[in-house]
Design a protein around this motif. Sequence first.
Motif, PDB file in Angstrom:
ATOM      1  N   PHE A 170      -1.586  -7.146   4.161  1.00 22.25           N
ATOM      2  CA  PHE A 170      -2.803  -6.543   4.709  1.00 22.25           C
ATOM      3  C   PHE A 170      -2.455  -5.263   5.471  1.00 22.25           C
ATOM      4  N   GLN A 171      -1.404  -5.314   6.257  1.00 23.12           N
ATOM      5  CA  GLN A 171      -0.953  -4.118   6.977  1.00 23.12           C
ATOM      6  C   GLN A 171      -0.615  -3.001   6.001  1.00 23.12           C
ATOM      7  N   ASP A 172       0.071  -3.352   4.915  1.00 23.55           N
ATOM      8  CA  ASP A 172       0.479  -2.351   3.932  1.00 23.55           C
ATOM      9  C   ASP A 172      -0.737  -1.749   3.230  1.00 23.55           C
ATOM     10  N   PHE A 173      -1.698  -2.586   2.872  1.00 21.91           N
ATOM     11  CA  PHE A 173      -2.909  -2.084   2.208  1.00 21.91           C
ATOM     12  C   PHE A 173      -3.610  -1.054   3.096  1.00 21.91           C
ATOM     13  N   THR A 174      -3.764  -1.388   4.369  1.00 22.68           N
ATOM     14  CA  THR A 174      -4.454  -0.487   5.294  1.00 22.68           C
ATOM     15  C   THR A 174      -3.692   0.824   5.450  1.00 22.68           C
ATOM     16  N   GLN A 175      -2.367   0.733   5.547  1.00 20.91           N
ATOM     17  CA  GLN A 175      -1.561   1.951   5.695  1.00 20.91           C
ATOM     18  C   GLN A 175      -1.640   2.834   4.453  1.00 20.91           C
ATOM     19  N   GLN A 176      -1.758   2.209   3.269  1.00 21.57           N
ATOM     20  CA  GLN A 176      -1.882   2.980   2.023  1.00 21.57           C
ATOM     21  C   GLN A 176      -3.190   3.778   2.004  1.00 21.57           C
ATOM     22  N   CYS A 177      -4.221   3.217   2.631  1.00 18.91           N
ATOM     23  CA  CYS A 177      -5.509   3.929   2.705  1.00 18.91           C
ATOM     24  C   CYS A 177      -5.466   5.047   3.745  1.00 18.91           C
ATOM     25  N   LEU A 178      -4.754   4.789   4.851  1.00 17.34           N
ATOM     26  CA  LEU A 178      -4.782   5.700   5.992  1.00 17.34           C
ATOM     27  C   LEU A 178      -3.573   6.630   6.022  1.00 17.34           C
ATOM     28  N   ILE A 179      -3.285   7.244   4.898  1.00 19.77           N
ATOM     29  CA  ILE A 179      -2.279   8.301   4.830  1.00 19.77           C
ATOM     30  C   ILE A 179      -2.982   9.620   5.154  1.00 19.77           C
ATOM     31  N   LYS A 180      -2.545  10.309   6.184  1.00 22.90           N
ATOM     32  CA  LYS A 180      -3.278  11.471   6.663  1.00 22.90           C
ATOM     33  C   LYS A 180      -3.306  12.620   5.660  1.00 22.90           C
ATOM     34  N   ASN A 181      -2.221  12.799   4.909  1.00 19.70           N
ATOM     35  CA  ASN A 181      -2.190  13.829   3.872  1.00 19.70           C
ATOM     36  C   ASN A 181      -2.967  13.309   2.660  1.00 19.70           C
ATOM     37  N   HIS A 182      -4.138  13.889   2.423  1.00 18.14           N
ATOM     38  CA  HIS A 182      -5.001  13.374   1.352  1.00 18.14           C
ATOM     39  C   HIS A 182      -4.373  13.504  -0.028  1.00 18.14           C
TER      40      HIS A 182
ATOM     41  N   LYS B 164      -1.323  12.808  -0.719  1.00 17.39           N
ATOM     42  CA  LYS B 164      -0.382  11.710  -0.879  1.00 17.39           C
ATOM     43  C   LYS B 164      -1.035  10.344  -0.705  1.00 17.39           C
ATOM     44  N   ARG B 165      -2.293  10.339  -0.359  1.00 20.30           N
ATOM     45  CA  ARG B 165      -3.014   9.081  -0.133  1.00 20.30           C
ATOM     46  C   ARG B 165      -3.087   8.284  -1.436  1.00 20.30           C
ATOM     47  N   THR B 166      -2.964   6.975  -1.324  1.00 21.05           N
ATOM     48  CA  THR B 166      -2.961   6.101  -2.502  1.00 21.05           C
ATOM     49  C   THR B 166      -4.309   6.170  -3.217  1.00 21.05           C
ATOM     50  N   SER B 167      -4.268   6.183  -4.533  1.00 18.42           N
ATOM     51  CA  SER B 167      -5.489   6.288  -5.332  1.00 18.42           C
ATOM     52  C   SER B 167      -6.235   4.959  -5.359  1.00 18.42           C
ATOM     53  N   LEU B 168      -7.517   5.044  -5.675  1.00 17.78           N
ATOM     54  CA  LEU B 168      -8.339   3.840  -5.789  1.00 17.78           C
ATOM     55  C   LEU B 168      -7.816   2.935  -6.900  1.00 17.78           C
ATOM     56  N   ARG B 169      -7.368   3.545  -7.956  1.00 15.80           N
ATOM     57  CA  ARG B 169      -6.850   2.766  -9.091  1.00 15.80           C
ATOM     58  C   ARG B 169      -5.664   1.909  -8.662  1.00 15.80           C
ATOM     59  N   ASP B 170      -4.755   2.475  -7.883  1.00 12.49           N
ATOM     60  CA  ASP B 170      -3.583   1.720  -7.431  1.00 12.49           C
ATOM     61  C   ASP B 170      -3.959   0.682  -6.378  1.00 12.49           C
ATOM     62  N   LEU B 171      -4.920   1.005  -5.536  1.00 15.22           N
ATOM     63  CA  LEU B 171      -5.334   0.053  -4.505  1.00 15.22           C
ATOM     64  C   LEU B 171      -5.975  -1.188  -5.104  1.00 15.22           C
ATOM     65  N   LEU B 172      -6.661  -1.025  -6.230  1.00 11.24           N
ATOM     66  CA  LEU B 172      -7.259  -2.180  -6.907  1.00 11.24           C
ATOM     67  C   LEU B 172      -6.199  -3.153  -7.425  1.00 11.24           C
TER      68      LEU B 172
ATOM     69  N   THR C   4     -10.552  11.044  -2.380  1.00 12.69           N
ATOM     70  CA  THR C   4      -9.621  10.370  -1.478  1.00 12.69           C
ATOM     71  C   THR C   4     -10.165  10.275  -0.050  1.00 12.69           C
ATOM     72  N   SER C   5     -11.188  11.068   0.270  1.00 12.43           N
ATOM     73  CA  SER C   5     -11.825  10.941   1.585  1.00 12.43           C
ATOM     74  C   SER C   5     -12.509   9.579   1.708  1.00 12.43           C
ATOM     75  N   ASP C   6     -13.063   9.094   0.605  1.00 12.38           N
ATOM     76  CA  ASP C   6     -13.649   7.755   0.604  1.00 12.38           C
ATOM     77  C   ASP C   6     -12.589   6.691   0.845  1.00 12.38           C
ATOM     78  N   ILE C   7     -11.363   6.940   0.362  1.00 15.15           N
ATOM     79  CA  ILE C   7     -10.268   5.979   0.559  1.00 15.15           C
ATOM     80  C   ILE C   7      -9.920   5.869   2.041  1.00 15.15           C
ATOM     81  N   TRP C   8      -9.912   6.998   2.748  1.00 14.19           N
ATOM     82  CA  TRP C   8      -9.672   6.957   4.189  1.00 14.19           C
ATOM     83  C   TRP C   8     -10.750   6.109   4.881  1.00 14.19           C
ATOM     84  N   CYS C   9     -12.003   6.332   4.521  1.00 12.33           N
ATOM     85  CA  CYS C   9     -13.108   5.549   5.098  1.00 12.33           C
ATOM     86  C   CYS C   9     -12.919   4.062   4.821  1.00 12.33           C
ATOM     87  N   LEU C  10     -12.466   3.743   3.612  1.00 11.69           N
ATOM     88  CA  LEU C  10     -12.183   2.347   3.256  1.00 11.69           C
ATOM     89  C   LEU C  10     -11.129   1.763   4.190  1.00 11.69           C
TER      90      LEU C  10
END
Length: 440
Positions: free
Chosen positions: A380-392, A394-402, A332-338
């Motif tokens: 687009f705003q929602d996608f970015t916010q899903q990636c930038l959830i500070k609690n790792h 609770k951060r959205t998974s790569l599978r769901d982001l796809l 999920t650290s990679d998701i934050w970077c994304l």
Amino acid sequence: MGNKQSQQSLSKSNSEIKVFDVKKCISIKRDPITGKLIGVPREWASHLDADQKQIVETNEFPEEVRTHKLPECILEIQNLIQNQKNLKEELKIDQDANLGLKGLNVEIEKEIHNSGVSRNEIAKDTVNFISILEIYDGKELSFKQKINEVTQTEFLIENPAQNYIFNEQIDKGVNCKLYKIIDRRLNKVLAAKVFKFYDNFNCYQLKREITLIQQLECPYVIKYYETYLYSGCFFIIQEYMNFGNLRKLMKIYEKKIEESIIGYILYQIMLALKYLHFKGKIHKHLSSKKVLINDKGDIKLLIMDYKNEFKKDKDPYWIAPEIIEKQIIQETSDIWCLGIIAFELSEQNPPYFNEHPIRVMYNIVNQPAPKINKHRSHIFQDFTQQCLIKNHEKRTSLRDLLKHDFIIQNRERGRQKLIDLFKNVNINQNSKLKKSTSLK
């Protein structure tokens, strides 16, 4: 005659002792009574819990197993210790000390002052601030990574110019240069990243990185070919992408990038991450500088980290909060970077751009998650916010982001628009491209 024969005999004896036969000369054990290590080479004794009375003089060894050819795992221990020397002692909270911390040296105190982080800000969460300083100072971070048992790659000790034509220097950074080259054997255009070998360079870690990359076969990951060590420099031969990295695109393209292009770029990055995570590999240093592109619209991730650790001269804009707070790296650290890359594509720069690295990391931990401009679309705003959830957790998974609407709507139609954007850049801003020195 006798001396000559004895020298030949000695030479033959020495040549038969390979680097991997070092155990024939060195046997390190722990004294069952004192608990200290015995049989440690003198050069490493000061770095280990060694019995000073039972150390080994390596200058008496055959040339093949002297200190410069000791097992690289021992060299790695020394390198890690060397990386920690800037912090004078273990940092501790001490309200009577300057800045409320005991163990700071003059250099680190100066950097804190330059960052603008005040004593009051440090006092709010001193534990996390200590973590920030450790990471800033080059602490090796823990992360899960799987390397299959394969023969570890070796560097080629020969002149790479015998196999490659070095056409032109196409980029440069603080410690390295990037060349466009042609393979004499295959008549194929490739790239060579060149940097100097320096004392305490972690060769062992670099070999591990290369060994891992050799196991990757993915159209979304930059292909590695071979590494030369010649004339005091490393030459890493890799796939060539004629437009460089994504950061360069944002530097030379001054207009607002269309969301369809952003969605396509992010989708390609996510496909690479999906493959890496499936292979048990975390990128660890994902940023716009590690996303390479060409004028055909291909997007690939550069996996190898040539600096091996998170160093002072590396930009921390993309680092995830949990890396700073808990010093762990997860998928999920990679998701934050994304998410930071998405922010960057929207706003042209990552959050806290041009701030001191210590201040950047302080803000990442203590400030709310960054948000992109409200003029961007809701999805687009929602996608970015899903990636930038500070609690790792609770951060959205790569599978769901796809499956996110922003990706589904833009993952295909953005490619041609990206190609057209390249044409526009090449026609109108070619001079900026040549002057760009974003590579680090």
